[in-house]
Design an enzyme around this catalytic site. Structure first.
Site, PDB file in Angstrom:
ATOM      1  CE  LYS A  11      14.040  27.210 -32.141  1.00  9.31           C
ATOM      2  NZ  LYS A  11      12.851  26.882 -31.304  1.00  9.31           N
ATOM      3  CE1 TYR A  51       9.583  24.852 -35.101  1.00  8.14           C
ATOM      4  CE2 TYR A  51       9.988  27.068 -35.901  1.00  8.14           C
ATOM      5  CZ  TYR A  51      10.377  25.978 -35.136  1.00  8.14           C
ATOM      6  OH  TYR A  51      11.553  26.014 -34.421  1.00  8.14           O
ATOM      7  CG  ASN A 114      13.543  26.782 -27.648  1.00 11.02           C
ATOM      8  OD1 ASN A 114      13.811  27.333 -28.706  1.00 11.02           O
ATOM      9  ND2 ASN A 114      12.659  25.803 -27.548  1.00 11.02           N
ATOM     10  CG  HIS A 117      14.716  23.255 -35.175  1.00  9.10           C
ATOM     11  ND1 HIS A 117      13.478  22.782 -34.821  1.00  9.10           N
ATOM     12  CD2 HIS A 117      15.154  22.468 -36.198  1.00  9.10           C
ATOM     13  CE1 HIS A 117      13.164  21.750 -35.616  1.00  9.10           C
ATOM     14  NE2 HIS A 117      14.164  21.547 -36.457  1.00  9.10           N
ATOM     15  CD  GLU A 128      13.088  19.803 -39.296  1.00 12.72           C
ATOM     16  OE1 GLU A 128      12.060  19.657 -38.618  1.00 12.72           O
ATOM     17  OE2 GLU A 128      14.236  19.766 -38.804  1.00 12.72           O
TER      18      GLU A 128
HETATM   19  N1  UDP Z   1       7.145  26.516 -28.458  1.00 13.89           N
HETATM   20  C1  UDP Z   1       6.507  27.554 -27.787  1.00 13.89           C
HETATM   21  N2  UDP Z   1       5.632  27.233 -26.780  1.00 13.89           N
HETATM   22  C2  UDP Z   1       5.365  25.954 -26.413  1.00 13.89           C
HETATM   23  C3  UDP Z   1       6.011  24.905 -27.093  1.00 13.89           C
HETATM   24  C4  UDP Z   1       6.892  25.219 -28.111  1.00 13.89           C
HETATM   25  O1  UDP Z   1       6.724  28.711 -28.108  1.00 13.89           O
HETATM   26  O2  UDP Z   1       4.567  25.728 -25.500  1.00 13.89           O
HETATM   27  C5  UDP Z   1       8.092  26.836 -29.551  1.00 13.89           C
HETATM   28  C6  UDP Z   1       9.558  26.626 -29.137  1.00 13.89           C
HETATM   29  O3  UDP Z   1      10.349  27.629 -29.772  1.00 13.89           O
HETATM   30  C7  UDP Z   1       9.826  25.245 -29.700  1.00 13.89           C
HETATM   31  C8  UDP Z   1       9.023  25.264 -30.997  1.00 13.89           C
HETATM   32  O4  UDP Z   1       7.839  25.973 -30.655  1.00 13.89           O
HETATM   33  O5  UDP Z   1      11.203  25.031 -29.896  1.00 13.89           O
HETATM   34  C9  UDP Z   1       8.665  23.907 -31.558  1.00 13.89           C
HETATM   35  O6  UDP Z   1       8.024  23.161 -30.534  1.00 13.89           O
HETATM   36  P1  UDP Z   1       8.389  21.626 -30.306  1.00 13.89           P
HETATM   37  O7  UDP Z   1       7.367  21.072 -29.379  1.00 13.89           O
HETATM   38  O8  UDP Z   1       8.563  20.949 -31.635  1.00 13.89           O
HETATM   39  O9  UDP Z   1       9.771  21.704 -29.508  1.00 13.89           O
HETATM   40  P2  UDP Z   1      11.278  21.342 -29.964  1.00 13.89           P
HETATM   41  O10 UDP Z   1      11.199  20.186 -30.916  1.00 13.89           O
HETATM   42  O11 UDP Z   1      11.862  22.585 -30.591  1.00 13.89           O
HETATM   43  O12 UDP Z   1      11.978  20.987 -28.682  1.00 13.89           O
HETATM   44 MG    MG Z   2      10.054  19.924 -32.597  1.00 17.68          MG
END
Ligand code: UDP
Ligand code: MG
Length: 137
Positions: A11, A51, A114, A117, A128
């Site tokens: 990212k 997303y 974070n 992805h 994807e």
């Molecule tokens: N995210 C965020 N706030 C939240 C949860 C998620 O900004 O409370 C962002 C974060 O960058 C995350 C992405 O949205 O990686 C997608 O969320 P997901 O729950 O799918 O998490 P992941 O699969 O990436 O662990």
């Molecule tokens: Mg996710």
């Protein structure tokens, strides 16, 4: 166990912090095959499509803004059990909760920024990968 594919993104936070090479090395050291990889800056349209499942969530606008804020590296990875193994190597979504030996623990900042992805299922990995590497689909 079967060889499967997953989709990964380094990212904008990790790219701009200069952590791409470190993360790519960790991926290779853990036995993933990088089938294809490219750097690009996501458009709003690409980030929103990627997303789409989160479009009703309160963080969606911030997420799209973050993901389009600078270059990313997208990758198609393959390995036995690749989807779960890449999720395990990344650690949990919230970097502040991620163990120090995970990528998010090492390179992430918080729940939004974070570092990486990873697909959450084989089915979503296919969707994807098809968005960014249609030639692999
Ligand atoms: N995210 C965020 N706030 C939240 C949860 C998620 O900004 O409370 C962002 C974060 O960058 C995350 C992405 O949205 O990686 C997608 O969320 P997901 O729950 O799918 O998490 P992941 O699969 O990436 O662990
Ligand atoms: Mg996710």
């Amino acid at each position: 166990m079967a060889i499967e594919r997953t989709f990964a993104i380094i990212k904008p936070d990790a790219v701009s912090a200069g952590n791409s090479e470190n993360i790519i090395k960790i991926i290779k050291d853990h036995g993933f095959d990088i089938e294809d990889m490219k750097a690009l800056q996501l458009t709003q349209e690409q980030a929103k499509r990627f997303y789409d499942v989160h479009k009703k969530r309160p963080f969606f606008g911030e997420l799209v803004e973050f993901m389009t804020s600078g270059p990313v590296v997208v990758m198609a990875l393959s390995k036995e059990n690749a989807v779960q193994e890449w999720r395990d190597l990344m650690g949990p979504t919230d970097s502040t909760q991620a163990p120090a030996n995970t990528i998010r623990g090492q390179f992430g900042t918080d729940v939004g920024e974070n570092a990486t992805h990873g697909s959450d299922s084989i089915e979503n990995a296919k969707i994807e990968i098809a968005q960014f590497f249609p030639e692999l689909a």
